[in-house]
Design an enzyme around this catalytic site. Structure first.
Site, PDB file in Angstrom:
ATOM      1  N   LYS A 148       0.844  -1.107   0.101  1.00 52.74           N
ATOM      2  CA  LYS A 148      -0.086  -0.005  -0.209  1.00 52.74           C
ATOM      3  C   LYS A 148       0.901   1.266  -0.045  1.00 52.74           C
ATOM      4  O   LYS A 148       0.400   2.140  -0.649  1.00 52.74           O
ATOM      5  CB  LYS A 148      -0.853   0.025   1.245  1.00 52.74           C
ATOM      6  CG  LYS A 148      -1.847  -0.895   1.358  1.00 52.74           C
ATOM      7  CD  LYS A 148      -2.930  -0.727   2.511  1.00 52.74           C
ATOM      8  CE  LYS A 148      -2.086  -0.697   3.897  1.00 52.74           C
ATOM      9  NZ  LYS A 148      -1.490  -2.089   4.107  1.00 52.74           N
ATOM     10  N   ARG A 193      -9.379   0.691   9.039  1.00 57.03           N
ATOM     11  CA  ARG A 193      -8.948  -0.786   9.525  1.00 57.03           C
ATOM     12  C   ARG A 193      -9.844  -1.390  10.351  1.00 57.03           C
ATOM     13  O   ARG A 193      -9.609  -2.603  10.602  1.00 57.03           O
ATOM     14  CB  ARG A 193      -7.494  -0.507  10.432  1.00 57.03           C
ATOM     15  CG  ARG A 193      -6.196  -0.647   9.834  1.00 57.03           C
ATOM     16  CD  ARG A 193      -5.097  -0.488  10.595  1.00 57.03           C
ATOM     17  NE  ARG A 193      -3.996  -0.872  10.145  1.00 57.03           N
ATOM     18  CZ  ARG A 193      -2.895  -0.550   9.372  1.00 57.03           C
ATOM     19  NH1 ARG A 193      -3.021   0.802   9.243  1.00 57.03           N
ATOM     20  NH2 ARG A 193      -1.696  -1.066   9.237  1.00 57.03           N
ATOM     21  N   ARG A 199      11.971  -5.823   5.275  1.00 54.10           N
ATOM     22  CA  ARG A 199      11.691  -4.406   5.026  1.00 54.10           C
ATOM     23  C   ARG A 199      12.706  -3.424   5.812  1.00 54.10           C
ATOM     24  O   ARG A 199      12.902  -3.624   6.891  1.00 54.10           O
ATOM     25  CB  ARG A 199      10.308  -3.825   5.093  1.00 54.10           C
ATOM     26  CG  ARG A 199       9.733  -2.465   4.986  1.00 54.10           C
ATOM     27  CD  ARG A 199       8.615  -2.187   4.887  1.00 54.10           C
ATOM     28  NE  ARG A 199       7.685  -2.238   6.030  1.00 54.10           N
ATOM     29  CZ  ARG A 199       6.450  -2.110   6.229  1.00 54.10           C
ATOM     30  NH1 ARG A 199       5.772  -1.910   5.144  1.00 54.10           N
ATOM     31  NH2 ARG A 199       5.752  -2.299   7.383  1.00 54.10           N
ATOM     32  N   ARG A 217      11.463  -0.942  11.104  1.00 56.89           N
ATOM     33  CA  ARG A 217      10.369  -0.463  12.278  1.00 56.89           C
ATOM     34  C   ARG A 217      10.616  -1.589  13.181  1.00 56.89           C
ATOM     35  O   ARG A 217      10.345  -2.956  13.031  1.00 56.89           O
ATOM     36  CB  ARG A 217       9.115  -0.536  11.286  1.00 56.89           C
ATOM     37  CG  ARG A 217       8.959   0.795  10.467  1.00 56.89           C
ATOM     38  CD  ARG A 217       7.738   0.548   9.601  1.00 56.89           C
ATOM     39  NE  ARG A 217       6.590   0.058  10.111  1.00 56.89           N
ATOM     40  CZ  ARG A 217       5.387   0.022   9.513  1.00 56.89           C
ATOM     41  NH1 ARG A 217       5.337   0.492   8.340  1.00 56.89           N
ATOM     42  NH2 ARG A 217       4.198  -0.558  10.169  1.00 56.89           N
ATOM     43  N   ARG A 230       0.210  -8.637  13.622  1.00 55.07           N
ATOM     44  CA  ARG A 230      -0.409  -7.970  13.044  1.00 55.07           C
ATOM     45  C   ARG A 230      -1.363  -8.527  11.994  1.00 55.07           C
ATOM     46  O   ARG A 230      -2.311  -8.281  11.429  1.00 55.07           O
ATOM     47  CB  ARG A 230       0.593  -6.908  12.302  1.00 55.07           C
ATOM     48  CG  ARG A 230       1.222  -5.951  13.189  1.00 55.07           C
ATOM     49  CD  ARG A 230       2.586  -5.324  12.770  1.00 55.07           C
ATOM     50  NE  ARG A 230       2.198  -4.570  11.275  1.00 55.07           N
ATOM     51  CZ  ARG A 230       3.341  -4.095  10.505  1.00 55.07           C
ATOM     52  NH1 ARG A 230       4.586  -4.878  10.660  1.00 55.07           N
ATOM     53  NH2 ARG A 230       3.177  -3.649   9.469  1.00 55.07           N
TER      54      ARG A 230
HETATM   55  P1  AMP Z   1       1.291   0.918   8.968  1.00 52.35           P
HETATM   56  O1  AMP Z   1       2.099   1.867   8.847  1.00 52.35           O
HETATM   57  O2  AMP Z   1      -0.043   1.341   8.054  1.00 52.35           O
HETATM   58  O3  AMP Z   1       1.304  -0.576   8.795  1.00 52.35           O
HETATM   59  O4  AMP Z   1       0.566   1.137  10.567  1.00 52.35           O
HETATM   60  C1  AMP Z   1       1.180   0.747  11.616  1.00 52.35           C
HETATM   61  C2  AMP Z   1       0.855   0.589  12.837  1.00 52.35           C
HETATM   62  O5  AMP Z   1      -0.082   1.793  13.224  1.00 52.35           O
HETATM   63  C3  AMP Z   1      -0.446  -0.461  12.963  1.00 52.35           C
HETATM   64  O6  AMP Z   1       0.009  -1.636  13.390  1.00 52.35           O
HETATM   65  C4  AMP Z   1      -1.552  -0.086  14.026  1.00 52.35           C
HETATM   66  O7  AMP Z   1      -0.872  -0.132  15.285  1.00 52.35           O
HETATM   67  C5  AMP Z   1      -1.310   1.554  13.900  1.00 52.35           C
HETATM   68  N1  AMP Z   1      -2.344   2.120  12.927  1.00 52.35           N
HETATM   69  C6  AMP Z   1      -2.165   2.801  11.681  1.00 52.35           C
HETATM   70  N2  AMP Z   1      -3.475   3.003  11.190  1.00 52.35           N
HETATM   71  C7  AMP Z   1      -4.386   2.601  11.991  1.00 52.35           C
HETATM   72  C8  AMP Z   1      -5.593   2.554  11.938  1.00 52.35           C
HETATM   73  N3  AMP Z   1      -6.322   3.085  10.691  1.00 52.35           N
HETATM   74  N4  AMP Z   1      -6.279   2.086  12.944  1.00 52.35           N
HETATM   75  C9  AMP Z   1      -5.822   1.787  14.018  1.00 52.35           C
HETATM   76  N5  AMP Z   1      -4.204   1.510  14.225  1.00 52.35           N
HETATM   77  C10 AMP Z   1      -3.621   2.195  13.006  1.00 52.35           C
END
Ligand code: AMP
Length: 214
Positions: free
Chosen positions: A13, A88, A127, A160, A171
């Protein structure tokens, strides 16, 4: 055009959102990036979010919806954006629909990028990101570099903290139980564009662009 990019962690994404953002000239809004920036700045939100993110869990809906409400109201997002990592949960999807109609943002497109679990684990464990420009790489791409190919920053690669294998598994579990139903929610009401996320990055973005325009 208001684009929602949907997919599991590691589906691509973020990578696709960056490309589409530059081709369509609309901002890329990543809720993960917003949270990571709050963590870097050590704000109250950042301190709370870090504990949750490091466990691979989701930040509560009310916090996330508040962030998105403020962000979508910004002038620069008025005529279009690419949303990456939101919604999400089904509750977030419902609130987003309300918000979009409140703001008169009617041209919504949902793009779902699919992959498989083996590929996701492989991609996420290898990554790395540049601390300076946030560009994402796989280990193979930067094997022999000590500076970022994108911005030139030295020794800036990091992993990360939620890209460790045990957190990745959590996750994925959260994705399967809580986030996947968002796609069912959208499939009932929208024409979802389904895209295979395995293949050459440029070909995938080309296909997405074609389908968005078609
Ligand atoms: P990402 O960078 O999109 O993989 O997001 C990293 C982490 O941020 C996720 O595993 C969640 O802990 C948190 N996070 C990001 N977006 C959301 C969302 N829309 N709702 C809840 N937690 C989020």
């Amino acid at each position: 055009m208001y684009i929602i990019l949907f997919g599991a962690p590691g589906a691509g994404k973020g990578t696709q959102a960056k490309i589409l953002s530059s081709k369509l000239n609309i901002p890329h809004i990543s809720t993960g990036d917003i949270l990571r920036s709050a963590i870097e700045k050590k704000t109250q939100l950042g301190l709370e979010a870090k504990k949750i993110m490091d466990k691979g869990e989701l930040v509560p809906d009310n916090i996330m919806v508040g962030i998105i409400r403020d962000t979508l109201k910004e002038e620069r997002n008025k005529s279009g954006f690419i949303l990456d990592g939101f919604p999400r949960t089904v509750a977030q999807a419902r609130d987003l629909d309300k918000l979009l109609s409140e703001l008169g943002m009617n041209q919504k497109k949902v793009v779902s990028i699919t992959t498989n679990e083996g590929e996701i684990i492989k991609r996420l464990t290898s990554r790395r990101a540049c601390k300076n420009c946030k560009q994402i790489y796989s280990l193979e791409e930067i094997e022999n570099s000590d500076s970022c190919p994108n911005c030139g920053a030295k020794d800036s690669f990091y992993q990360r903290s939620d890209d460790k294998e045990e957190v990745i598994r959590k996750r994925l579990e959260v994705f399967n139980t809580t986030t996947k139903p968002v796609l069912d929610y959208y499939s009932e009401n929208e024409n979802v564009i389904y895209m295979d996320g395995i293949g050459k990055v440029e070909e995938i973005s080309q296909n997405i662009l074609q389908k968005l325009e078609g």
